[in-house]
Scaffold this active site. Structure first.
Site, mmCIF file in Angstrom:
data_model
loop_
_atom_site.group_PDB
_atom_site.id
_atom_site.type_symbol
_atom_site.label_atom_id
_atom_site.label_comp_id
_atom_site.label_asym_id
_atom_site.label_seq_id
_atom_site.Cartn_x
_atom_site.Cartn_y
_atom_site.Cartn_z
ATOM 1 N N GLU A 263 44.150 44.140 83.374
ATOM 2 C CA GLU A 263 44.333 43.271 83.561
ATOM 3 C C GLU A 263 44.440 42.186 85.138
ATOM 4 O O GLU A 263 44.416 42.677 86.167
ATOM 5 C CB GLU A 263 46.297 42.733 83.776
ATOM 6 C CG GLU A 263 46.636 42.812 82.355
ATOM 7 C CD GLU A 263 48.366 43.244 82.213
ATOM 8 O OE1 GLU A 263 49.023 42.896 83.354
ATOM 9 O OE2 GLU A 263 49.126 43.591 81.629
ATOM 10 N N GLU A 317 52.931 32.244 77.624
ATOM 11 C CA GLU A 317 54.529 32.812 76.489
ATOM 12 C C GLU A 317 55.096 32.272 77.352
ATOM 13 O O GLU A 317 56.509 32.646 78.311
ATOM 14 C CB GLU A 317 53.848 34.423 77.059
ATOM 15 C CG GLU A 317 52.503 35.058 76.213
ATOM 16 C CD GLU A 317 52.368 36.190 76.705
ATOM 17 O OE1 GLU A 317 53.001 37.095 75.827
ATOM 18 O OE2 GLU A 317 51.414 36.790 77.521
ATOM 19 N N LYS A 320 58.949 34.519 78.994
ATOM 20 C CA LYS A 320 58.919 35.552 79.858
ATOM 21 C C LYS A 320 59.771 35.170 80.790
ATOM 22 O O LYS A 320 59.867 34.624 81.165
ATOM 23 C CB LYS A 320 57.189 35.911 80.265
ATOM 24 C CG LYS A 320 55.994 36.245 79.049
ATOM 25 C CD LYS A 320 54.267 36.877 79.710
ATOM 26 C CE LYS A 320 54.753 38.195 80.717
ATOM 27 N NZ LYS A 320 53.593 38.637 81.560
ATOM 28 N N GLU A 326 54.835 33.487 86.038
ATOM 29 C CA GLU A 326 54.898 34.505 84.567
ATOM 30 C C GLU A 326 54.798 33.720 83.577
ATOM 31 O O GLU A 326 54.273 34.499 82.504
ATOM 32 C CB GLU A 326 56.160 35.163 84.459
ATOM 33 C CG GLU A 326 56.673 36.782 85.904
ATOM 34 C CD GLU A 326 55.422 37.833 85.717
ATOM 35 O OE1 GLU A 326 55.090 38.309 84.738
ATOM 36 O OE2 GLU A 326 54.681 37.892 86.498
#
Length: 371
Positions: A263, A317, A320, A326
């Site tokens: 990542e 997203e 999250k 985030e």
């Protein structure tokens, strides 16, 4: 003038390549913590249209595994952290592989099983003692089913496992992790599996923006730093972090293991105290990273070994938890339109996409960084 002309030609050539070709060393993390994300069929169409052939998911979602069958996309799937204790039991691990992996392989090109994610730095310290036994159980289950030569068993770690990382040659694991890390590295060596690390220069910059140069973390032109012991020159933090991991492994006797980045990314939006989280910085980081991947670059310590990198992430997203950043790491919005263009060219139509002309434009490599 010849040199100047050559630079122009090289840049144009690189721009054209970047718009139509994705390097084999590049993958994407496909997170699913959102209530407005597209169906797997649409996601597969999106990946195909931009030429990405490697993806990582954070579970074994059967709808994704079924949809990605016969697509050629290489998938790394994940054992959720809460399952680790259960899978230390060999019979439970065999049942897990038999039901979660075997029915889909080889039609779905599953190339790896990530046993947990960032286990060694998780707040639940009991995970630390479970990860290697769970990995062994999963690997033996794959052996029983004849799949161990095709599917690697790994466990992505946070760069937070390092106690020392600067300069890279001083890289070492936190002393309290040396015991379990030795077991972990021994398993990876015995099974010929890579060490995956989640590395985010963004966090280092956010925590200390007055001492860390933004251009250094964004891959922009900068003076960089020279490791005083190896004399190796680093012009970006990601490569320095990877080499610090290699030196840390070397200190435990496992310096020849392959290191890959599971990542890395940069948020396009953040809270007021999240310094550096911006649309422009995110675009610059991922654009420059993509250029490095296109050039098949290795780190200064391993210059002839192209670094494999998975960008985080595919979508923003919205569910999250945590700070605003985030929920804003995606290259794409849930409707499959680009958050920003890093040079990927969308060639196909998607069920939810309404791409604008900007999505097909070729971006330059001259964007300046901004805090």
């Amino acid at each position: 003038m010849k040199l100047f002309g050559y630079a122009i030609i090289s840049t144009l050539h690189l721009l054209l390549l970047l718009s139509f070709s994705i390097p084999e060393s590049l993958g994407i993390n496909y997170g699913q913590i959102g209530n407005n994300l597209p169906q797997p069929k649409t996601v597969l169409s999106l990946l195909t249209s931009i030429g990405l052939t490697k993806a990582r998911i954070y579970d074994t979602n059967p709808q994704i595994l079924t949809t990605f069958a016969n697509s050629g996309v290489e998938l790394i799937v994940t054992v959720e952290n809460q399952m680790l204790a259960t899978l230390t039991d060999p019979q439970q691990a065999l049942q897990w592989v038999t039901t979660r992996i075997k029915p889909y392989y080889p039609a779905t090109n599953i190339t790896g099983i990530a046993v947990g994610n960032e286990v060694f730095t998780d707040e639940d310290t009991s995970l630390t003692s479970n990860v290697v036994p769970a990995m062994i159980s999963v690997y033996r289950a794959l052996q029983q089913l004849g799949l161990n030569s095709a599917i690697q068993v790994v466990s992505p770690t946070s760069a937070g496992v390092l106690g020392e990382s600067y300069p890279p040659s001083s890289g070492s694991f936190k002393p309290e992790l040396n015991g379990v890390m030795t077991q972990f590295l021994r398993f990876l060596q015995a099974t010929n599996s890579p060490f995956w690390v989640n590395a985010y220069p963004y966090f280092a910059y956010k925590d200390d923006p007055t001492k860390i140069q933004l251009d250094y973390v964004l891959f922009n032109p900068n003076a960089g730093m020279v490791d005083p012991y190896t004399k190796l020159h680093y012009d970006n933090m990601l490569y320095a972090q990877v080499d610090a991991v290699i030196f840390a492994m070397s200190r435990l006797g496992y310096g020849r293991l392959d290191v890959r980045v599971s990542e890395t990314g940069w948020p396009s939006k953040g809270d007021p105290n999240e310094i550096g989280a911006s649309f422009q910085n995110a675009a610059t980081y991922n654009k420059n990273l993509l250029r490095r991947q296109l050039a098949n670059q290795g780190t200064p310590l391993r210059p002839n070994h192209p670094l494999e990198v998975y960008i985080f992430g595919l979508f923003n997203e919205d569910m999250k938890p945590g700070p605003t950043s985030e929920r804003n790491y995606g290259l794409f919005q849930p409707d499959c339109t680009m958050v920003y263009n890093v040079g990927l060219k969308t060639l196909a139509h998607h069920d939810h996409a309404s791409t604008s002309s900007n999505n097909d434009s070729i971006v330059s490599f001259t964007s300046s960084a901004s805090k």
